[in-house]
Design a protein around this motif. Structure first.
Motif, short mmCIF file in Angstrom:
data_model
loop_
_atom_site.label_atom_id
_atom_site.label_comp_id
_atom_site.label_asym_id
_atom_site.label_seq_id
_atom_site.Cartn_x
_atom_site.Cartn_y
_atom_site.Cartn_z
N VAL A 1 13.35 44.93 38.66
CA VAL A 1 14.58 45.70 38.36
C VAL A 1 15.81 45.15 38.91
N LEU A 2 16.77 45.35 38.11
CA LEU A 2 18.33 44.80 38.45
C LEU A 2 19.02 46.13 38.34
N SER A 3 19.50 46.73 39.65
CA SER A 3 20.42 47.79 39.58
C SER A 3 21.76 47.47 39.41
N ILE A 4 22.59 47.99 38.61
CA ILE A 4 23.66 47.57 38.28
C ILE A 4 25.02 48.41 38.94
N HIS A 5 25.99 48.12 39.96
CA HIS A 5 26.91 48.67 40.60
C HIS A 5 28.04 48.19 40.54
N HIS A 6 29.57 48.84 40.67
CA HIS A 6 30.56 48.18 41.06
C HIS A 6 31.00 48.65 42.35
N ASP A 7 31.72 47.96 43.25
CA ASP A 7 31.95 48.23 44.49
C ASP A 7 33.27 48.87 44.73
N SER A 8 33.51 49.51 45.90
CA SER A 8 34.69 50.12 46.42
C SER A 8 34.85 49.56 47.88
N VAL A 9 35.53 50.44 48.80
CA VAL A 9 35.64 50.38 50.09
C VAL A 9 35.62 51.41 50.57
N PRO A 10 35.17 51.24 52.03
CA PRO A 10 35.29 52.66 53.10
C PRO A 10 36.55 53.34 52.81
N ASP A 11 36.41 54.69 52.94
CA ASP A 11 37.81 55.62 52.70
C ASP A 11 39.03 55.12 53.70
N SER A 12 38.73 54.49 54.86
CA SER A 12 39.55 54.03 55.78
C SER A 12 40.28 52.88 55.28
N PHE A 13 40.18 52.30 54.37
CA PHE A 13 40.83 51.12 53.86
C PHE A 13 41.60 51.53 52.78
N LEU B 1 19.83 44.91 43.96
CA LEU B 1 21.01 45.68 43.40
C LEU B 1 22.27 44.69 43.53
N LEU B 2 22.88 44.68 42.50
CA LEU B 2 23.80 43.95 42.24
C LEU B 2 25.21 44.59 42.20
N GLU B 3 26.16 44.44 43.17
CA GLU B 3 27.65 44.98 43.29
C GLU B 3 28.34 44.09 42.36
N ALA B 4 28.62 44.14 41.11
CA ALA B 4 29.07 43.06 40.06
C ALA B 4 30.70 42.59 40.63
N GLY B 5 31.23 43.58 41.14
CA GLY B 5 32.76 43.41 41.59
C GLY B 5 33.29 44.33 41.84
N SER B 6 34.55 44.38 42.90
CA SER B 6 35.30 45.58 43.17
C SER B 6 36.30 46.30 42.02
N ILE B 7 36.15 47.56 42.01
CA ILE B 7 36.89 48.37 40.95
C ILE B 7 38.03 48.78 41.78
N ILE B 8 38.03 48.91 43.00
CA ILE B 8 39.21 49.47 43.89
C ILE B 8 40.37 48.40 44.11
N ASN B 9 39.90 47.23 43.70
CA ASN B 9 40.92 46.11 43.82
C ASN B 9 41.48 46.01 42.52
N ARG B 10 42.83 46.10 42.46
CA ARG B 10 43.70 46.33 41.15
C ARG B 10 43.27 45.07 40.20
N ASP B 11 43.37 43.93 40.91
CA ASP B 11 43.21 42.82 39.96
C ASP B 11 41.81 42.72 39.26
N GLU B 12 40.87 42.88 40.38
CA GLU B 12 39.65 42.94 40.21
C GLU B 12 39.03 44.01 38.86
N GLU B 13 39.63 44.98 39.27
CA GLU B 13 39.22 46.15 38.30
C GLU B 13 39.41 45.74 36.74
N LEU B 14 40.84 44.95 36.55
CA LEU B 14 41.22 44.73 35.34
C LEU B 14 40.21 43.40 34.79
N ALA B 15 39.74 42.59 35.75
CA ALA B 15 38.76 41.47 35.31
C ALA B 15 37.22 42.28 34.78
#
Ligand SMILES: [Zn+2]
Length: 267
Positions: A123-135, A228-242
């Motif tokens: 099983v491979l669980s697919i996710h995209h990452d963010s950051v804790p609210d304080s960041f 579980l794979l966090e494929a990349g950060s979508i809260i990062n503005r450049d990485e979201e576009l990527a």
């Protein structure tokens, strides 16, 4: 006390078996060079290998929100579908997507049950990452007040020690991390840092970014190897576009296909 030996058949049996063990070791050529094993044909039958791509979160409880206000679930579903297509075109016909519905908590247990009843090999669980609210920082995107953090980027891989197939899960996570690295992708280093507080994780493989995260339900409640794979950060503005680009999705897809091939062949 010689009488003991004469009257104890059990001791005689033990002695005899020790002698025969000793003889067997004496017959073993000490210091001999063992010949390399003959090449064994791969046991991987791609058409029978059952891989589940678990799409993280649900339409109702969509996970993180990207810097441009797109739900994580949309990213997860799109990437998982693209990986599924690639695996199927490589002969992994039994690859399937696991999409669950409803609120967060029950959906987690539903997916673990579905996985355990499926007879899956992996099983491979697919996710995209963010950051804790304080960041989080504020910005305006298309007239809407939005949040972002450009501080961190990268993929990460998680395995749970509570999964009964922990070592096999770790093996697949390493294979996938190697392939992600070979695609030129960097892993997210922040999970090993104290500033992450309760989100801090133990880094199990510092070359390719595999972390230990025991409490993830989809990993700890399943009885098959699970990563579980966090494929990349979508809260990062450049990485979201990527992450939204087909180029990046294809890179990750190629990494997954390569790792699944290796995993299947090495079982
Ligand atoms: Zn997620």
């Amino acid at each position: 006390m010689p009488g003991v030996w004469r009257h104890s058949p059990i001791i005689m049996i033990i002695l005899l078996s020790l002698v025969s063990l000793d003889t067997r070791y004496a017959a073993w050529p000490r210091g001999s060079v063992r010949t390399a094993p003959k090449a064994v044909p791969s046991k991987c039958d791609r058409s029978k290998f059952k891989l589940i791509l678990d799409v993280g979160h649900t339409a109702d409880a969509p996970g993180a929100r990207s810097a441009r206000n797109i739900p994580e679930f949309d990213f997860n579903l799109r990437l998982a579908k693209r990986i599924e297509d690639k695996l199927k075109s490589e002969g992994f016909a039994q690859t399937s997507l696991l999409v669950t519905e409803g609120p967060k908590r029950p959906s987690l247990f539903k997916r673990a049950t579905a996985i355990n009843n499926s007879g899956a090999d992996l099983v491979l669980s697919i996710h995209h990452d963010s950051v804790p609210d304080s960041f989080l920082e504020e910005w305006e995107f298309e007239g809407t007040k939005s949040h972002f953090s450009d501080r961190f980027s990268g993929y990460s891989l998680f395995v749970s020690h509570d999964n009964p197939k922990f070592w096999t899960s770790l093996r697949f996570a390493r294979l996938l991390g190697n392939r992600m690295k070979a695609q030129g992708l960097q892993y997210a280093r922040q999970y090993a840092l104290a500033l992450m507080g309760r989100y801090r994780r133990k880094l199990l493989d510092k070359k390719v970014g595999v972390y230990r995260y025991d409490q993830l339900v989809v990993l700890m409640r399943t009885r098959v190897p699970a990563v579980l794979l966090e494929a990349g950060s979508i809260i990062n503005r450049d990485e979201e576009l990527a992450m939204a680009s087909t180029e990046r999705q294809d890179m990750i897809g190629a990494a997954v296909v390569g790792a699944v091939k290796e995993f299947c062949a090495s079982r």
